[in-house]
Design a protein around this motif. Structure first.
Motif, PDB file in Angstrom:
ATOM      1  N   THR A  77       0.820  -1.209   0.000  1.00 40.09           N
ATOM      2  CA  THR A  77       0.000   0.000   0.000  1.00 40.09           C
ATOM      3  C   THR A  77       0.851   1.255   0.000  1.00 40.09           C
ATOM      4  O   THR A  77       0.318   2.357  -0.021  1.00 40.09           O
ATOM      5  N   VAL A  78       2.148   1.087   0.054  1.00 43.02           N
ATOM      6  CA  VAL A  78       3.055   2.243   0.063  1.00 43.02           C
ATOM      7  C   VAL A  78       4.109   2.055  -1.032  1.00 43.02           C
ATOM      8  O   VAL A  78       4.261   0.967  -1.574  1.00 43.02           O
ATOM      9  N   SER A  79       4.839   3.112  -1.323  1.00 38.55           N
ATOM     10  CA  SER A  79       5.949   2.996  -2.269  1.00 38.55           C
ATOM     11  C   SER A  79       6.979   2.035  -1.686  1.00 38.55           C
ATOM     12  O   SER A  79       7.236   2.054  -0.489  1.00 38.55           O
ATOM     13  N   GLY A 192       2.939   1.819  -5.032  1.00 40.60           N
ATOM     14  CA  GLY A 192       2.121   0.856  -4.306  1.00 40.60           C
ATOM     15  C   GLY A 192       1.116   0.182  -5.232  1.00 40.60           C
ATOM     16  O   GLY A 192       0.604   0.804  -6.163  1.00 40.60           O
TER      17      GLY A 192
ATOM     18  N   PHE B  49      -5.026  -5.831   2.796  1.00 42.19           N
ATOM     19  CA  PHE B  49      -4.905  -5.412   1.405  1.00 42.19           C
ATOM     20  C   PHE B  49      -6.255  -5.407   0.707  1.00 42.19           C
ATOM     21  O   PHE B  49      -6.525  -4.549  -0.132  1.00 42.19           O
ATOM     22  N   TYR B  52      -7.996  -2.148   1.171  1.00 43.99           N
ATOM     23  CA  TYR B  52      -7.465  -1.096   0.309  1.00 43.99           C
ATOM     24  C   TYR B  52      -8.020  -1.222  -1.105  1.00 43.99           C
ATOM     25  O   TYR B  52      -8.318  -0.242  -1.770  1.00 43.99           O
ATOM     26  N   PHE B 189      -3.431   3.261  -3.403  1.00 47.92           N
ATOM     27  CA  PHE B 189      -2.088   3.027  -2.846  1.00 47.92           C
ATOM     28  C   PHE B 189      -1.168   4.228  -2.952  1.00 47.92           C
ATOM     29  O   PHE B 189       0.035   4.093  -2.923  1.00 47.92           O
ATOM     30  N   TYR B 191      -1.227   7.151  -1.085  1.00 48.26           N
ATOM     31  CA  TYR B 191      -1.154   8.097   0.025  1.00 48.26           C
ATOM     32  C   TYR B 191      -0.299   7.572   1.169  1.00 48.26           C
ATOM     33  O   TYR B 191      -0.153   6.370   1.365  1.00 48.26           O
TER      34      TYR B 191
END
Lengths: 262, 208
Positions: A77-79, A192, B49, B52, B189, B191
């Motif tokens: 969910t993140v870089s 992400g 996940f 999300y 994905f 933020y």
């Protein structure tokens, strides 16, 4: 008298103006809180143990390749950055394979049991699309170069090793995806996302890893190179002429690390 | 001379009376009230996940019950409008298009989430809102979404049609004066992970 009249006028106007702005109203509110917890998920399909058995002279010459031995699937969910690092228990040294069994007397004059971890070669199915930054100085930014012929030794696929630790590679080293630094997505980071939604095995979230081990003859592991791909770590360069690998059983492990871009 | 003064006093008195009449003329209803407390808190926790990817929806997280009392005798101008707006504590330095940041996780370099990822849906049985059943978005703090518009025309309770805005109550005309509010967030994905906050306000006002 005039003053009284004026007072009445003013009072009347004040009441009138107040009336213009009067309006009945009510309001209520709801607070919306959002907790975005970081999720880095690396799914790996691989055999418990990948064995390279050199019991034929051609295996020494040509090496043994294990195609598709490991599949790495990323959801983040993140870089993120993904790298591989060679490690062992350090019984013969921090950057060497562990010798489990020593065949024979093991006391040959030039036999060496310190086999470099960088002798392991990797090949990744997808190129690294997160390492375009100007600050990256690596000769090879990833492991996407096809395995060279057995007589070509260039360090393009040699495994990253850092003194037995899992410290992330620097700008001069190899990553599977992303790279050192936090400049921008594409420059040194991957966006992400997930292999589940990004196109499966052709996406930047899905890597098939091949392994090769090439002892050569004599067995000096000529493709062992340091991160700069210029400093050879083969047994002759490291230990002197006529050195060769001591026969025996050796083990090491490759650690795959998925981290938030940093 | 005395006659002139008398006329002047009469004119002033008329002016004051007119003003007073105008004053009472602006209050066209006896009372307007959002009876239910629409909010405790809507806590969206994204810890897997799949959340999300698919987002989280809270159905009926807020219920707005409207009660508008007419004057006695009845005032034909008594009508109302219902608005929804969003705030993000701009005095705390929050950018106009972002959620207010309460805490951040890790050292990510991307930005706080945008306000427009919050989807809001208003429904009631008579579909009295022009935006009934359709998810709406705010783009900036202070943006307004009209749940019941100020059309200038009074549509009496019981009509069960768009923009019912006459006097009435959720107790007697539940299908028109009760609004269910749904919130939905699909963050994606892009933020920074962290804890963020917005305030959604419901404003009920009479309109002359």
């Amino acid at each position: 008298m005039k003053r009284r009249i004026l007072m009445l006028v003013v009072i009347g106007m004040v009441f009138g103006l107040q009336g213009v702005f009067a309006q009945l109203q009510d309001e209520k509110s709801v607070t919306v809180t959002m907790d975005l917890q970081p999720i880095l998920q690396l799914d790996m399909e691989t055999a418990d143990q990948i064995e390279f058995v050199f019991d034929d002279i051609k295996d020494y010459y040509a090496g043994i390749t294990k195609y598709g031995a490991t599949i790495l699937k990323v959801s983040s969910t993140v870089s993120w950055d993904l790298y591989a690092v060679g490690r062992s228990n350090g019984t013969t040294g921090a950057e060497f394979w562990d010798q489990v069994i020593d065949y024979g007397s093991g006391s040959g004059t030039n036999s060496i049991n310190e086999l470099p971890l960088s002798a392991v070669e990797l090949h990744q199915s997808q190129p690294n699309n997160g390492a375009a930054g100007a600050g990256i100085t690596a000769t090879y930014i990833d492991y996407s170069t096809p395995f060279p012929a057995s007589n070509v030794h260039n360090g393009a696929n040699s495994l990253y090793v850092n003194n037995g630790t899992l410290t992330p590679p620097t700008v001069a080293d190899k990553y599977i995806a992303g790279h050192s630094g936090t400049t921008a997505l594409g420059d040194d980071a991957m966006t992400g996302g997930s292999y589940l939604t990004a196109g499966g095995y052709t996406s930047d979230y899905y890597y098939v890893i091949d392994y090769r081990l090439l002892p050569g003859l004599p067995a000096i592991f000529p493709n062992a190179f340091d991160a700069d791909a210029a400093t050879a770590e083969d047994l002759v360069t490291a230990n002197g002429a006529d050195s060769y690998a001591e026969p025996g059983v050796y083990t090491m492990y490759v650690q795959y690390v998925l981290v938030e871009d940093q | 001379m005395r006659e002139k003064k008398t006329y002047f006093v009469v004119i002033v008195a008329l002016f004051a009376l007119l003003s007073a009449w105008q004053s009472s003329g602006q209050i066209v209803c006896a009372d307007v009230e959002i009876v239910s407390d629409p909010g405790d808190r809507a806590d969206f926790v994204f810890d897997s996940f799949s959340k999300y990817l698919s987002g989280i929806t809270f159905h009926g997280i807020a219920n707005v019950n409207v009660k508008v009392d007419d004057q006695l005798p009845a005032n034909p101008n008594c009508k109302w409008m219902l608005l929804m707006t969003v705030e993000n504590n701009p005095s705390g330095g929050t950018a106009a298009d972002e959620w207010e940041t309460l805490a951040t996780y890790g050292t990510g370099t991307t930005s706080p989430p945008k306000i427009d990822i919050l989807d809001v849906r208003i429904t009631n049985a008579c579909s009295t809102s022009p935006v009934d059943g359709v998810y709406q978005n705010f783009n900036l703090a202070g943006d307004i979404i009209e749940i019941i518009e100020n059309t200038g025309i009074r549509i009496n309770a019981g009509s069960c049609t768009t923009n019912v805005n006459g006097p009435g109550s959720y107790l007697t005309n539940y299908d028109e004066f009760h609004f269910q509010i749904d919130f939905r967030i699909t963050p994606g994905f892009t933020y920074n992970p962290g804890i963020y906050q917005l305030q959604v306000k419901f404003e009920l006002a009479e309109v002359p």
